[in-house]
Design an enzyme around this catalytic site. Structure first.
Site, PDB file in Angstrom:
ATOM      1  N   GLU A 130       7.369   0.194   0.240  1.00  0.00           N
ATOM      2  CA  GLU A 130       6.867   1.573   0.115  1.00  0.00           C
ATOM      3  C   GLU A 130       8.071   2.527  -0.013  1.00  0.00           C
ATOM      4  O   GLU A 130       9.107   2.298   0.635  1.00  0.00           O
ATOM      5  CB  GLU A 130       6.081   1.881   1.411  1.00  0.00           C
ATOM      6  CG  GLU A 130       5.523   3.287   1.525  1.00  0.00           C
ATOM      7  CD  GLU A 130       4.846   3.510   2.903  1.00  0.00           C
ATOM      8  OE1 GLU A 130       5.085   2.705   3.839  1.00  0.00           O
ATOM      9  OE2 GLU A 130       4.090   4.486   3.025  1.00  0.00           O
TER      10      GLU A 130
ATOM     11  N   LYS B 274      -1.786   5.994  -1.861  1.00  0.00           N
ATOM     12  CA  LYS B 274      -2.109   5.520  -0.504  1.00  0.00           C
ATOM     13  C   LYS B 274      -3.295   6.281   0.089  1.00  0.00           C
ATOM     14  O   LYS B 274      -3.279   7.520   0.144  1.00  0.00           O
ATOM     15  CB  LYS B 274      -0.861   5.693   0.373  1.00  0.00           C
ATOM     16  CG  LYS B 274      -0.977   5.155   1.787  1.00  0.00           C
ATOM     17  CD  LYS B 274       0.355   5.342   2.518  1.00  0.00           C
ATOM     18  CE  LYS B 274       0.388   4.720   3.885  1.00  0.00           C
ATOM     19  NZ  LYS B 274       1.703   4.883   4.537  1.00  0.00           N
TER      20      LYS B 274
ATOM     21  N   CYS C 133       1.250   0.119   2.928  1.00  0.00           N
ATOM     22  CA  CYS C 133       1.508   0.108   4.371  1.00  0.00           C
ATOM     23  C   CYS C 133       0.272   0.279   5.264  1.00  0.00           C
ATOM     24  O   CYS C 133      -0.529  -0.616   5.372  1.00  0.00           O
ATOM     25  CB  CYS C 133       2.593   1.137   4.694  1.00  0.00           C
ATOM     26  SG  CYS C 133       3.497   0.645   6.196  1.00  0.00           S
TER      27      CYS C 133
HETATM   28  C1  ACM Z   1       3.369   3.403   7.290  1.00  0.00           C
HETATM   29  O1  ACM Z   1       2.239   3.535   6.816  1.00  0.00           O
HETATM   30  N1  ACM Z   1       4.448   3.588   6.551  1.00  0.00           N
HETATM   31  C2  ACM Z   1       3.559   3.012   8.681  1.00  0.00           C
END
Ligand code: ACM
Length: 261
Positions: free
Chosen positions: A38, A108, A141
């Site tokens: 990420e 995301k 993530c």
């Molecule tokens: C995250 O979502 N980078 C912990």
């Protein structure tokens, strides 16, 4: 399919250096699918939304995406990685998946901690990238902590979950064993190492990038600190069969009549 991940410690704000480091770690090796962490170009810990916007790239004129398109062509590889995406006045914690002239972008869905004040909430739905005869599910993530996310990808046919991560809490690597097992998918988690210190805040990342098979076996893993490119051969067609024995099919046996709220 040969699949792999790059694990390293991106330096905050040093885009060129971080991209060069990824290229150096992959070196002369190749794979059909390579997952990067990420926000690997910029680092993670932005101080505020304006700073994130400053470092973010618009997909239309992203030099970074062009660089990885060239690498994809040269290595005949699908490359997936996380980046800060600018779209008009908005900034997203996004992930690109590129194969030659095919490009998919996922934003995301589940923002972690102070990301909620840095990034805009994504309205886009899940993304499955159909490429090289496989179906890749995109995930960033903290999405891991919401089982509905991977379930939705898997129910819609995803065979390999491409998980770009900057993991902070110690749970994900263990939890992915169950996620893989309950969905019978491969999961590739490309995590980062090191830390980001900005202002008064310091965040440490947990490394231990890994690949889990549909049987819940960790078939490849990095340690907590190493900077590496690791790869392994998988049979992605295993993820198409949802049977766990000759009688039980994990998807057909779901009691959707009981799950309604
Ligand atoms: C995250 O979502 N980078 C912990």
């Amino acid at each position: 399919m040969e699949v792999g991940f790059v694990q390293f410690s991106p330096k905050f704000g040093e885009k060129k250096e971080n991209i060069d480091r990824v290229i150096e770690l992959i070196g002369k090796e190749r794979a059909d699918l390579i997952i990067l962490p990420e926000l690997f170009t910029t680092g993670y810990l932005f101080l505020n939304k304006n700073e994130a916007k400053k470092y973010a790239e618009s997909v239309k004129d992203s030099q970074m995406i062009n660089t990885f398109r060239n690498i994809s062509e040269k290595k005949n590889a699908v490359i997936v990685g996380g980046f800060a995406e600018r779209d008009g006045d908005k900034v997203y914690n996004s992930q690109f998946a590129i194969y030659r002239n095919q490009l998919a972008i996922y934003r995301k869905a589940h923002l972690f901690y102070k990301e909620k004040s840095i990034f805009d909430q994504s309205e886009a739905k899940y993304v499955i990238f159909n490429v090289k005869g496989a179906k890749l599910g995109l995930m960033v993530c903290f999405d891991w902590m919401f089982p509905e996310m991977m379930r939705t990808l898997a129910l819609n046919g995803a065979e390999i979950i491409c998980h770009s991560a900057n993991l902070v809490m110690p749970y994900c690597q263990k939890a992915m064993v169950t996620r893989a097992l309950e969905n019978r998918v491969y999961i590739i988690t490309a995590n980062r190492t090191g830390s980001n210190k900005r202002g008064k805040e310091e965040i440490r990342f947990t490394g231990k990038s890994q690949i889990v098979s549909p049987n819940g076996d960790i078939i490849l893993s990095a340690n907590k600190t190493e900077e590496v490119f690791l790869k392994i051969d998988i049979d992605e067609t295993l993820a198409r069969d949802k049977h766990i024995n000759e009688i039980n099919d994990l998807f057909k046996d779901r009691r959707t009549d009981l799950y309604k709220l």
